[in-house]
Design a protein around this motif. Structure first.
Motif, PDB file in Angstrom:
ATOM      1  N   CYS A 125     -95.040  27.662   0.226  1.00 47.75           N
ATOM      2  CA  CYS A 125     -93.889  27.831  -0.646  1.00 47.75           C
ATOM      3  C   CYS A 125     -94.305  27.625  -2.091  1.00 47.75           C
ATOM      4  O   CYS A 125     -94.973  26.655  -2.413  1.00 47.75           O
ATOM      5  N   ILE A 126     -93.914  28.540  -2.940  1.00 49.40           N
ATOM      6  CA  ILE A 126     -94.132  28.411  -4.378  1.00 49.40           C
ATOM      7  C   ILE A 126     -92.760  28.218  -5.000  1.00 49.40           C
ATOM      8  O   ILE A 126     -91.905  29.092  -4.920  1.00 49.40           O
ATOM      9  N   GLN A 170     -85.455  30.963 -11.053  1.00 50.79           N
ATOM     10  CA  GLN A 170     -86.627  31.402 -11.811  1.00 50.79           C
ATOM     11  C   GLN A 170     -87.642  32.020 -10.871  1.00 50.79           C
ATOM     12  O   GLN A 170     -87.742  31.640  -9.713  1.00 50.79           O
ATOM     13  N   ARG A 171     -88.407  32.968 -11.400  1.00 50.76           N
ATOM     14  CA  ARG A 171     -89.481  33.583 -10.617  1.00 50.76           C
ATOM     15  C   ARG A 171     -90.791  33.471 -11.379  1.00 50.76           C
ATOM     16  O   ARG A 171     -90.811  33.583 -12.599  1.00 50.76           O
ATOM     17  N   ASP A 172     -91.849  33.270 -10.646  1.00 51.83           N
ATOM     18  CA  ASP A 172     -93.177  33.149 -11.224  1.00 51.83           C
ATOM     19  C   ASP A 172     -93.726  34.551 -11.483  1.00 51.83           C
ATOM     20  O   ASP A 172     -93.904  35.328 -10.538  1.00 51.83           O
ATOM     21  N   PRO A 173     -94.014  34.915 -12.736  1.00 54.62           N
ATOM     22  CA  PRO A 173     -94.505  36.264 -13.045  1.00 54.62           C
ATOM     23  C   PRO A 173     -95.789  36.619 -12.314  1.00 54.62           C
ATOM     24  O   PRO A 173     -95.975  37.765 -11.904  1.00 54.62           O
ATOM     25  N   ALA A 230     -98.425  39.966  -8.284  1.00 55.53           N
ATOM     26  CA  ALA A 230     -99.287  40.088  -7.100  1.00 55.53           C
ATOM     27  C   ALA A 230     -98.546  40.767  -5.954  1.00 55.53           C
ATOM     28  O   ALA A 230     -99.097  41.653  -5.286  1.00 55.53           O
ATOM     29  N   MET A 231     -97.293  40.384  -5.734  1.00 58.41           N
ATOM     30  CA  MET A 231     -96.531  40.986  -4.643  1.00 58.41           C
ATOM     31  C   MET A 231     -96.287  42.469  -4.901  1.00 58.41           C
ATOM     32  O   MET A 231     -96.313  43.273  -3.969  1.00 58.41           O
ATOM     33  N   ASP A 232     -96.063  42.832  -6.154  1.00 64.17           N
ATOM     34  CA  ASP A 232     -95.864  44.244  -6.499  1.00 64.17           C
ATOM     35  C   ASP A 232     -97.119  45.071  -6.249  1.00 64.17           C
ATOM     36  O   ASP A 232     -97.037  46.259  -5.932  1.00 64.17           O
ATOM     37  N   LYS A 233     -98.287  44.454  -6.400  1.00 59.71           N
ATOM     38  CA  LYS A 233     -99.559  45.180  -6.241  1.00 59.71           C
ATOM     39  C   LYS A 233     -99.989  45.314  -4.783  1.00 59.71           C
ATOM     40  O   LYS A 233    -100.855  46.123  -4.484  1.00 59.71           O
ATOM     41  N   ARG A 256     -89.756  36.878  -0.766  1.00 56.04           N
ATOM     42  CA  ARG A 256     -89.017  35.962  -1.622  1.00 56.04           C
ATOM     43  C   ARG A 256     -87.888  35.343  -0.809  1.00 56.04           C
ATOM     44  O   ARG A 256     -87.267  36.024  -0.001  1.00 56.04           O
ATOM     45  N   ALA A 257     -87.626  34.077  -1.054  1.00 57.22           N
ATOM     46  CA  ALA A 257     -86.470  33.450  -0.424  1.00 57.22           C
ATOM     47  C   ALA A 257     -85.235  33.921  -1.175  1.00 57.22           C
ATOM     48  O   ALA A 257     -85.207  33.913  -2.399  1.00 57.22           O
ATOM     49  N   ALA A 258     -84.262  34.374  -0.434  1.00 58.89           N
ATOM     50  CA  ALA A 258     -83.042  34.861  -1.069  1.00 58.89           C
ATOM     51  C   ALA A 258     -81.861  34.587  -0.149  1.00 58.89           C
ATOM     52  O   ALA A 258     -82.003  34.540   1.071  1.00 58.89           O
ATOM     53  N   GLN A 259     -80.737  34.407  -0.751  1.00 60.70           N
ATOM     54  CA  GLN A 259     -79.509  34.242   0.015  1.00 60.70           C
ATOM     55  C   GLN A 259     -78.596  35.401  -0.377  1.00 60.70           C
ATOM     56  O   GLN A 259     -78.155  35.503  -1.520  1.00 60.70           O
TER      57      GLN A 259
END
Length: 188
Positions: A6-7, A14-17, A22-25, A62-65
């Motif tokens: 978990c990050i 907030q999201r870590d750029p 990295a996830m986009d790549k 990503r964790a999302a609700q």
């Protein structure tokens, strides 16, 4: 075997750029980023990262609700975590929703009544869910500290609460009135 890493950012939302990039790549960049973040984390981090490198079913999300305005559509129903994933009360919600769904379906006279039973299920269950849908205060930051000091503090607090059995003080009334409806169940 599965492992969860978990990050967590300093504040909710907030999201870590670097993580986003990295996830986009793609998978390889995501794994590389995880190595950078966790290579010196200690304990079993090296083993987990080696397992990740060899895993054929690696994924990261990503964790999302997600909050849906409606769970039913005719004869279709979104149920369980797909409809109302939460942290900490998932089992209670799963059991409660199954009970109410079964109770409402038990009232139908024919398959034509299914859409109305599903609507009634949502009408009865959604108010119960609404009392528990919000994330606990400080979550996930308290559960997943970002520093070694924060981890030690969290782990010490959990150890203390466990060893002293202080957790028994927290088992009282949650302040949430969870009154389940009564159904006239018919034995077979």
């Amino acid at each position: 075997m599965g492992a969860y890493l978990c990050i967590t950012m300093p504040a909710r939302g907030q999201r870590d750029p670097a993580v986003e990039d990295a996830m986009d790549k793609g998978t390889e960049d995501t794994k590389r980023m995880l190595h950078e973040y966790f290579e010196n984390a200690g304990w079993e981090a090296k083993r987990v990262l080696e397992g990740m490198d060899h895993a054929e079913d690696f994924y990261m999300s990503r964790a999302a609700q997600v909050k849906l305005s409606k769970w039913t559509n005719g004869r279709a129903l979104v149920l369980g975590d797909a409809a109302f994933a939460t942290f900490g009360v998932g089992t209670s919600l799963a059991i409660g929703s199954a009970y109410i769904l079964a109770g409402e379906l038990s009232k139908i006279q024919s398959s034509n009544d299914v859409p109305q039973a599903l609507e009634k299920y949502e009408e009865v269950f959604r108010p119960l869910y609404a009392k528990m849908e919000e994330l606990p205060p400080g979550f996930p930051q308290i559960a997943f500290p970002q520093t070694a000091w924060g981890l030690r503090l969290r782990d010490s607090a959990l150890w203390f609460v466990s060893k002293t059995k202080m957790y028994k003080l927290f088992q009282g009334d949650s302040g949430i009135d969870w009154k389940m409806p009564c159904y006239d169940w018919v034995g077979i």
